[in-house]
Scaffold this active site. Structure first.
Site, PDB file in Angstrom:
ATOM      1  N   PRO A  75       7.596 -26.691  -4.828  1.00 39.32           N
ATOM      2  CA  PRO A  75       8.185 -27.973  -4.401  1.00 39.32           C
ATOM      3  C   PRO A  75       8.119 -28.128  -2.893  1.00 39.32           C
ATOM      4  CG  PRO A  75       9.560 -26.946  -6.059  1.00 39.32           C
ATOM      5  CD  PRO A  75       8.490 -25.946  -5.729  1.00 39.32           C
ATOM      6  N   CYS A  76       7.753 -29.337  -2.456  1.00 41.07           N
ATOM      7  CA  CYS A  76       7.434 -29.520  -1.036  1.00 41.07           C
ATOM      8  C   CYS A  76       8.452 -30.357  -0.279  1.00 41.07           C
ATOM      9  CB  CYS A  76       6.051 -30.175  -0.903  1.00 41.07           C
ATOM     10  SG  CYS A  76       5.937 -31.821  -1.632  1.00 41.07           S
TER      11      CYS A  76
END
Length: 352
Positions: A75-76
């Site tokens: 997840p960014c």
């Protein structure tokens, strides 16, 4: 013999679409969001898709050691330059890269591909990126890292992504060796799609006649109709604002009297109320509904299929779940054609 892949943090499967285009088959995927997992399964029916928290998954319960390649992007949100609210060390998503490293350690793939937003490279003064790469080197991999812009590789979008690529047998990926492609504009990418109105939901339409180019041939290869031509419905005062915005311009074209509900416009992002320039690749397609990206010639937001086209998802790719989740799946994905170029080069190196 087909090369085998494992896709983690898979989202809707943009990397796997590109891998399949290159001749690599994903046998296992892990994705926490049930709607993204459903989309992945619909479009990759031979893949075992685990809709689970990756922390609970032992990969060797589902697949054997030594696949050809492991790929994915944790997840960014915690690394995104665009999202200052979540860009901090306390965001738990910032530590999900350790799960990626665990999968590499357990599976010992021949190759791995790690991707993330470009902000990952500089976050925490670059220490996160260095830590990931050092950990992977310590597992015995020869690594290289770099930032690629999708528009350099046949994707109609100026989207930058950060990659770390590694090999267990001392083969080194060279980012500078990638062959750049001709620029594809927004017009090149979506001009054959149906004209739509604000809020229209045309689930199955028709292509406009006599419009073709090499990009459209790729997009339409397995489809005879454009599906999911769905536009979110904006309020009429929003549409009224759209009418003032020229191609390539943003909210600054809107008369101040129509922005009276904003207490201040001082900190408004340049990507808000952005009308696409049909003669250029688009700006990054992220949360395009929230940013209110505007169609280049029609006074409305982008349709789901238009956004998917600008991400280089082929027209036979179908998104699942509520519309807001479908839109997010498009925005979160790695453009398949960018992924295809990378995987083709990995295959070339592997055969040397």
């Amino acid at each position: 013999m087909k090369k085998i892949a494992v896709d983690i943090f898979s989202g809707a499967g943009g990397l796997s679409v590109g891998a399949k285009m290159a001749g690599i088959e994903s046998l296992l995927a892990v994705e926490y969001c049930k709607h993204a997992a459903s989309t992945y399964q619909k479009n990759h029916q031979k893949t075992k898709v685990l809709n689970k928290d990756i922390k609970s998954v032992n990969p060797l319960d589902y697949t054997e050691k030594n696949p050809f390649i492991l790929f994915g992007g944790p997840p960014c949100q915690g690394f995104s330059i665009a999202n200052t609210k979540t860009r901090n060390l306390d965001n738990p998503n910032n530590w999900m890269f350790k799960e990626y490293i665990r999968f590499v350690e357990d599976l010992e793939p021949e190759w791995f591909l790690f991707e993330n937003v470009v902000g990952f490279k500089s976050f925490n003064n670059g220490e996160f990126a260095k830590e990931v790469e050092t950990n992977l080197k310590n597992l015995g991999y020869t690594t290289s890292s770099g930032v690629l812009c999708a528009s350099d590789f046949g994707v109609p979008q100026k989207r930058k992504r950060f990659f770390i690529i590694g090999n267990r047998f001392k083969k080194k990926f060279d980012f500078n060796s990638l062959k750049k492609e001709s620029v594809v504009s927004v017009k090149d990418a979506i001009s054959d799609l149906p004209s739509l109105k604000n809020g229209e939901q045309l689930l199955s339409g028709d292509y406009k006649p006599n419009i073709t180019n090499s990009y459209l041939e790729i997009m339409r290869k397995k489809s005879d109709k454009p599906l999911q031509n769905i536009v979110s419905k904006n309020k009429e005062y929003i549409i009224e604002r759209y009418k003032y915005i020229r191609q390539g311009k943003n909210w600054q074209d809107i008369p101040k009297k129509l922005l009276s509900n904003y207490s201040s416009t001082v900190n408004m992002h340049s990507g808000i109320y952005k009308r696409l320039d049909e003669n250029q690749p688009t700006v990054t397609i992220a949360n395009y509904r929230k940013s209110m990206l505007i169609h280049p010639t029609e006074d409305r937001g982008l349709s789901l299929r238009e956004a998917a086209r600008l991400q280089s998802f082929p027209d036979d790719f179908i998104f699942e779940g509520p519309l807001s989740y479908q839109q997010q799946q498009v925005g979160n994905a790695v453009p398949p054609l960018l992924a295809k170029v990378i995987f083709e080069n990995i295959l070339f190196l592997d055969n040397q």
